[in-house]
Motif scaffolding. Structure first.
Motif, PDB file in Angstrom:
ATOM      1  N   ARG A 135      -3.849   5.435   7.947  1.00  0.00           N
ATOM      2  CA  ARG A 135      -4.817   5.372   9.071  1.00  0.00           C
ATOM      3  C   ARG A 135      -4.524   5.036   9.932  1.00  0.00           C
ATOM      4  O   ARG A 135      -5.648   4.925  10.562  1.00  0.00           O
ATOM      5  N   ASN A 194       1.566   6.904   1.670  1.00  0.00           N
ATOM      6  CA  ASN A 194       0.107   8.274   2.959  1.00  0.00           C
ATOM      7  C   ASN A 194      -0.748   7.095   3.575  1.00  0.00           C
ATOM      8  O   ASN A 194      -1.242   7.710   4.166  1.00  0.00           O
ATOM      9  N   PHE A 195      -1.391   6.185   2.326  1.00  0.00           N
ATOM     10  CA  PHE A 195      -2.535   5.816   2.549  1.00  0.00           C
ATOM     11  C   PHE A 195      -2.391   4.969   3.978  1.00  0.00           C
ATOM     12  O   PHE A 195      -3.389   4.873   4.720  1.00  0.00           O
ATOM     13  N   LEU A 205       0.958  -1.223   0.171  1.00  0.00           N
ATOM     14  CA  LEU A 205       0.285   0.524   0.150  1.00  0.00           C
ATOM     15  C   LEU A 205       0.712   1.040  -0.035  1.00  0.00           C
ATOM     16  O   LEU A 205       1.664   0.823   0.743  1.00  0.00           O
TER      17      LEU A 205
END
Length: 58
Positions: A11, A6-7, A3
């Motif tokens: 989270r 930034n994702f 992933l």
């Protein structure tokens, strides 16, 4: 599957805020090396990214 950083950071920020805690970190497990790598964190210095812990430490 990997992933985008930034994702992952978004989270851990969301979880930290929802749980109202000071620190939230996401680790990736490496079964062959039997270690955990910090891949995202909120509340810790970002320099810890990439640090590893053995399964017995974590």
């Amino acid at each position: 599957m990997s992933l985008p950083p930034n994702f992952m950071h978004a989270r851990v920020d969301a979880v930290r805020n929802k749980l109202n805690v000071q620190v939230c970190s996401l680790y990736q497990a490496d079964g062959q090396q039997q270690c955990l790598e910090i891949v995202a964190t909120s509340g810790l210095n970002q320099q810890v990214l990439g640090a590893t812990l053995t399964y017995s430490q974590g």
